[in-house]
Design a protein around this motif. Sequence first.
Motif, mmCIF file in Angstrom:
data_model
loop_
_atom_site.group_PDB
_atom_site.id
_atom_site.type_symbol
_atom_site.label_atom_id
_atom_site.label_comp_id
_atom_site.label_asym_id
_atom_site.label_seq_id
_atom_site.Cartn_x
_atom_site.Cartn_y
_atom_site.Cartn_z
ATOM 1 N N LYS A 125 40.219 -19.382 -34.053
ATOM 2 C CA LYS A 125 40.176 -20.838 -34.079
ATOM 3 C C LYS A 125 40.030 -21.395 -32.663
ATOM 4 N N TYR A 127 38.357 -19.921 -30.207
ATOM 5 C CA TYR A 127 37.013 -19.623 -29.700
ATOM 6 C C TYR A 127 35.988 -19.665 -30.841
ATOM 7 N N PRO A 128 35.812 -20.807 -31.487
ATOM 8 C CA PRO A 128 34.928 -20.861 -32.672
ATOM 9 C C PRO A 128 33.463 -20.584 -32.360
ATOM 10 N N GLU A 129 33.005 -20.922 -31.138
ATOM 11 C CA GLU A 129 31.598 -20.727 -30.782
ATOM 12 C C GLU A 129 31.311 -19.295 -30.334
ATOM 13 N N ASP A 130 32.339 -18.593 -29.897
ATOM 14 C CA ASP A 130 32.131 -17.269 -29.288
ATOM 15 C C ASP A 130 32.387 -16.110 -30.243
ATOM 16 N N GLN A 132 32.478 -14.476 -34.041
ATOM 17 C CA GLN A 132 31.888 -14.607 -35.378
ATOM 18 C C GLN A 132 32.591 -13.655 -36.342
ATOM 19 N N TYR A 141 31.658 -10.399 -31.105
ATOM 20 C CA TYR A 141 31.503 -11.409 -30.055
ATOM 21 C C TYR A 141 30.068 -11.900 -30.096
ATOM 22 N N ALA A 143 28.714 -14.736 -28.347
ATOM 23 C CA ALA A 143 28.232 -15.567 -27.244
ATOM 24 C C ALA A 143 27.134 -14.840 -26.466
ATOM 25 N N SER A 144 26.533 -15.535 -25.517
ATOM 26 C CA SER A 144 25.418 -14.987 -24.735
ATOM 27 C C SER A 144 25.873 -13.846 -23.833
ATOM 28 N N LYS A 147 27.940 -15.204 -20.940
ATOM 29 C CA LYS A 147 29.340 -15.469 -21.274
ATOM 30 C C LYS A 147 30.106 -14.163 -21.448
#
Length: 637
Positions: A125, A127-130, A132, A141, A143-144, A147
């Motif tokens: 919760k 790190y919602p963008e990073d 999955q 993980y 993220a790019s 990151k």
Amino acid sequence: MRFTRRDMKMIEYLRDYEVVELKAMSEYLGVSVKTLKNQLKELSETLKEFGVDVQFVSSNQILVKGHEKFAEVMSVSIPRFEMEFERRFLLLLVLHDNFLTIQEIADELLVSKSYAEKHLAAIMKKYPEDIQAQRHYGIRYAASQNKRREVFVKILFPYLFGEDYIVALEQFDNLHFPLFHYFTKEQMFRTRGAIQALQRLEWFQLTDESLQQLFLYILFLTRHADSENTEKPVAVQEDFINTQEFDGLYEWIPGWCQEFRLPDSKEELRYMYTLLLSLRKQKIACQDQIMDKMRHPIKEILKGISERLSADFSEDEDLIEGLSSHIYTTILRGNHLDVETDEYMLKSMKRQYPFGFEMAAIAADYIADIYNLSMKENDLIYLAIHFQAAIERMKDAGEKTKIIIVCHFGAAAARIIRSKIERKLVGVEVTGMYSLQEFKQLKNPDCDYIVTTERILKADFPIIYISMALPEREMQKIKEGIKEIQVNHLLELNILEAIILPIEEKNMESAVKAMVQPLLEEDFVTEEYLQSVLEREEMSSTSLNHIALPHGNPAMVQNTRLVIGRMNHPILWDDSKVSCAFLFAVSSEMLKEKPMLFNTFYRTMADPEVEESIKKLQMEKNLPDEVFRQKLFQILR
């Protein structure tokens, strides 16, 4: 042995006092006295190995001896700081390209599946963008690459220390996380070779801190190059590539990447170029070009500091040079390459260098306006170092003796240490200031002893370990009897004429508003002053352990006045429980007459023993304000 967060807070507390009252310490830590005694007995055995003696002299008091050894204790304890589950989990994810099941995560981190499940929901919760999560597959993980690399460095950086980074990572592997399951010794040695090549660059010399960060970035890249992962970093802005100050560097990078088998696609080359430009440096070949480029913003910053604090550094070429290279690098870095602030160093810096930190906050305001870039507290620390070095030069009046300084925080930090030593010790000559890497290359150092912020494994001279902040107890090792700055007569008058208020409010913002109100009513400050105080708190909290020292823009103060807020109940102020707040509204005119007034006030109030005495005074029940005032006056004398 691993140090818990509680251990670190206990070490930090013990470092500030010679006689410690267990009741006060237990309240600070939020534990019972009985629990504290048990934990102190365990910790004292470890501290004894470093020469710090913790003695129980009564049921409520302990005596602490060997304060000069705490700098060495801190340098060892931080890499042994217990790694929280969240960080171990994030590190595990960034080292895996594919999905992991909860059972696999639990097995790798040596916890039960139920323990992992209990903590993962909150972390995901956060790190919602990073992160999955996908049913039937697990967690990965997402993220790019940029990151992913930043997270890897941010997690490992506090654990890297000393001369041999591989040895530090071996300790990390033993204490915290099975890192060597993911990296080979060959990759470690390859990374070391790449770093050694970078140390011979003609364009600039990186600080020890930057070399540590770069070692971790390159280590991650060696593994990426050896894997089947073809994901590339996000492209950087074109103006990075067009930077003229480091002409030829971009063309040098491909050969270096090929030599050490690092990724060498167009995207990776740009990424590495960005990385090298963004890290902090201490010697730059094109310094004159950078100073020309930064002359206008530096002029505006120094003008603002002069207007608000009446401190004129417009002719200080050392400061202008240091700020130029630091701010130039900070702007290039932008919001990338985030490194976590050392909270222990931050608190120590605020106590020891309040005026330098205040100047850094003003500079950060200008940088935000000019470049639309919000500076993190880690950047404020380094700006404060440059300004404090300038302040020390203004006060510099000592003779010389043979000392060399080894400092891994960079040249500006070494200058602060040099100036403090030369100012306070008669017969001192600092014959050299070096990074750890430079010191290792010295054949015959011209010195009688070494003062260092970093661990040195072998030397032919006596070594004195200090911290960056260089508090007075560490100076006692070099010379006893150094006296703290005396409270001048004007400061005493401000205490005696202070407005004292009972504060019933339950949060920081409401308390500040209550303290500013009487100043507004008496036209001591303008309407805008309140907002300037709150903005200063937002940038970096002025709370210490038990007290807070809020303040705003001196240009908005018409008459200097101190307001003391006595809390009916301690309020949460950032991460401290504050029982008293001292809002010192100092006018620009007063600062012109007494430029060190604010610095003297802040340094006096920030003394741990003074702060503890104020807390005890506030705890006295039914104490009238005038009695409080007189007793406070005696404490500060």
